[in-house]
Write a protein that holds these residues in place. Structure first.
Motif, PDB file in Angstrom:
ATOM      1  N   ALA A  55       0.851  -1.188   0.000  1.00  0.00           N
ATOM      2  CA  ALA A  55       0.000   0.000   0.000  1.00  0.00           C
ATOM      3  C   ALA A  55       0.886   1.238   0.000  1.00  0.00           C
ATOM      4  N   LYS A  56       0.575   2.184  -0.888  1.00  0.00           N
ATOM      5  CA  LYS A  56       1.317   3.441  -0.988  1.00  0.00           C
ATOM      6  C   LYS A  56       0.309   4.573  -1.068  1.00  0.00           C
ATOM      7  N   GLU A  57       0.355   5.497  -0.079  1.00  0.00           N
ATOM      8  CA  GLU A  57      -0.544   6.647  -0.140  1.00  0.00           C
ATOM      9  C   GLU A  57      -0.195   7.478  -1.365  1.00  0.00           C
ATOM     10  N   MET A  58      -1.232   7.941  -2.066  1.00  0.00           N
ATOM     11  CA  MET A  58      -1.028   8.743  -3.273  1.00  0.00           C
ATOM     12  C   MET A  58      -1.590  10.137  -3.052  1.00  0.00           C
ATOM     13  N   LEU A  61       4.639  10.677  -0.222  1.00  0.00           N
ATOM     14  CA  LEU A  61       6.003  11.185  -0.349  1.00  0.00           C
ATOM     15  C   LEU A  61       6.584  10.823  -1.714  1.00  0.00           C
ATOM     16  N   ALA A  62       7.220  11.781  -2.354  1.00  0.00           N
ATOM     17  CA  ALA A  62       7.768  11.576  -3.696  1.00  0.00           C
ATOM     18  C   ALA A  62       8.893  10.545  -3.714  1.00  0.00           C
ATOM     19  N   ASN A  63       9.604  10.381  -2.585  1.00  0.00           N
ATOM     20  CA  ASN A  63      10.717   9.417  -2.552  1.00  0.00           C
ATOM     21  C   ASN A  63      10.248   8.004  -2.185  1.00  0.00           C
ATOM     22  N   TRP A  64       8.975   7.799  -1.985  1.00  0.00           N
ATOM     23  CA  TRP A  64       8.336   6.502  -1.720  1.00  0.00           C
ATOM     24  C   TRP A  64       8.791   5.868  -0.403  1.00  0.00           C
ATOM     25  N   THR A  65       9.321   6.641   0.531  1.00  0.00           N
ATOM     26  CA  THR A  65       9.668   6.074   1.835  1.00  0.00           C
ATOM     27  C   THR A  65       8.422   5.761   2.662  1.00  0.00           C
ATOM     28  N   ASP A  66       7.259   6.185   2.195  1.00  0.00           N
ATOM     29  CA  ASP A  66       6.004   5.865   2.879  1.00  0.00           C
ATOM     30  C   ASP A  66       5.341   4.595   2.324  1.00  0.00           C
ATOM     31  N   LEU A  67       6.052   3.854   1.466  1.00  0.00           N
ATOM     32  CA  LEU A  67       5.535   2.575   0.981  1.00  0.00           C
ATOM     33  C   LEU A  67       5.325   1.648   2.176  1.00  0.00           C
ATOM     34  N   ASP A  68       4.146   1.092   2.290  1.00  0.00           N
ATOM     35  CA  ASP A  68       3.756   0.180   3.372  1.00  0.00           C
ATOM     36  C   ASP A  68       3.765   0.850   4.747  1.00  0.00           C
ATOM     37  N   ALA A  69       3.629   2.182   4.788  1.00  0.00           N
ATOM     38  CA  ALA A  69       3.523   2.888   6.065  1.00  0.00           C
ATOM     39  C   ALA A  69       2.147   2.662   6.692  1.00  0.00           C
ATOM     40  N   LYS A  70       1.184   2.227   5.900  1.00  0.00           N
ATOM     41  CA  LYS A  70      -0.143   1.905   6.419  1.00  0.00           C
ATOM     42  C   LYS A  70      -0.007   0.710   7.361  1.00  0.00           C
ATOM     43  N   ALA A  71      -0.638   0.790   8.515  1.00  0.00           N
ATOM     44  CA  ALA A  71      -0.510  -0.252   9.554  1.00  0.00           C
ATOM     45  C   ALA A  71      -0.829  -1.634   9.005  1.00  0.00           C
ATOM     46  N   GLY A  72       0.067  -2.582   9.266  1.00  0.00           N
ATOM     47  CA  GLY A  72      -0.146  -3.968   8.879  1.00  0.00           C
ATOM     48  C   GLY A  72       0.337  -4.334   7.491  1.00  0.00           C
ATOM     49  N   PHE A  73       0.896  -3.398   6.764  1.00  0.00           N
ATOM     50  CA  PHE A  73       1.359  -3.675   5.396  1.00  0.00           C
ATOM     51  C   PHE A  73       2.872  -3.815   5.366  1.00  0.00           C
ATOM     52  N   PRO A  74       3.369  -4.685   4.463  1.00  0.00           N
ATOM     53  CA  PRO A  74       2.653  -5.431   3.430  1.00  0.00           C
ATOM     54  C   PRO A  74       1.909  -6.628   4.006  1.00  0.00           C
ATOM     55  N   LYS A  75       0.844  -7.022   3.309  1.00  0.00           N
ATOM     56  CA  LYS A  75       0.066  -8.213   3.654  1.00  0.00           C
ATOM     57  C   LYS A  75       0.593  -9.381   2.828  1.00  0.00           C
ATOM     58  N   THR A  76       0.437 -10.591   3.341  1.00  0.00           N
ATOM     59  CA  THR A  76       0.839 -11.783   2.598  1.00  0.00           C
ATOM     60  C   THR A  76      -0.381 -12.362   1.895  1.00  0.00           C
ATOM     61  N   LEU A  77      -0.243 -12.598   0.592  1.00  0.00           N
ATOM     62  CA  LEU A  77      -1.288 -13.213  -0.210  1.00  0.00           C
ATOM     63  C   LEU A  77      -0.925 -14.676  -0.471  1.00  0.00           C
TER      64      LEU A  77
END
Length: 193
Positions: A55-58, A61-77
């Motif tokens: 999950a990446k908020e859109m 942050l332009a440098n993508w350091t907020d990738l998976d900043a959402k609680a519990g991410f990444p999830k396993t599929l």
């Protein structure tokens, strides 16, 4: 992209790499969808070949350091060839092996919104007015494909139909519902609702 690179395209048609997941073991992107939650935050959800849901908020942050900043991410599929995603009935549904994973409008998550036969792997989703059609591959028989019908309020799928071919790759809602099956572009009519 199919090598684990995530690209940005400007309005002028200029592409640039914004994130490289090749060294992180993620590999190719096998499903993606942009999703607006009830908080007003927009997220890019995407699945990688190592069966992770990110999950990446859109815009975030332009440098993508907020990738998976959402609680519990990444999830396993579940392990699967594709984790195709589709907005349906106000939620985000994700092909997840023999299941559909689910991200709710409220940001909730489950890896099993509905479960199919253990021998079937979900590949595509078509949102209809009151139900969904899910195309799948029958893993134990490469000459058979499967379509499921499911109403999101039902506890299980409501109808299952087999078609000749390796996999249902796409379902088209035209004047009639057509399923594209196999690698030769075969089209089959389906009367499922």
């Amino acid at each position: 992209g199919d090598t684990g690179l995530i690209y940005k395209r400007t309005g002028a048609g200029v592409y640039s790499v914004v994130k490289d997941l090749t060294g992180a073991g993620g590999g190719k992107i096998v499903g993606a969808w942009q999703w607006l939650e009830d908080t007003g935050k927009n997220y890019l959800y995407f699945a990688t070949a190592d069966n992770k849901l990110h999950a990446k908020e859109m815009p975030g942050l332009a440098n993508w350091t907020d990738l998976d900043a959402k609680a519990g991410f990444p999830k396993t599929l579940q392990a699967a060839s594709w984790h195709t995603m589709q907005e349906a009935e106000g939620d985000l549904l994700i092909c997840n092996g023999n299941k559909l994973a689910f991200v709710g409008f409220d940001g909730s998550y489950t890896d099993e919104a509905v479960k199919f036969a253990t021998t079937d792997e979900a590949r595509c989703i078509l949102n209809r007015t009151t139900s969904m059609l899910i195309g799948a591959a029958k893993l134990t028989d490469p000459k058979k494909a499967v379509i499921y019908s499911w109403e999101q309020t039902a506890l299980s799928w409501t109808e299952r139909k087999e078609l000749p071919g390796a996999s249902v790759n796409a379902i088209l809602d035209a004047e009639v519902v057509l399923a594209q099956v196999g690698s030769s572009g075969d089209l089959f009519f389906t009367d499922m609702l």
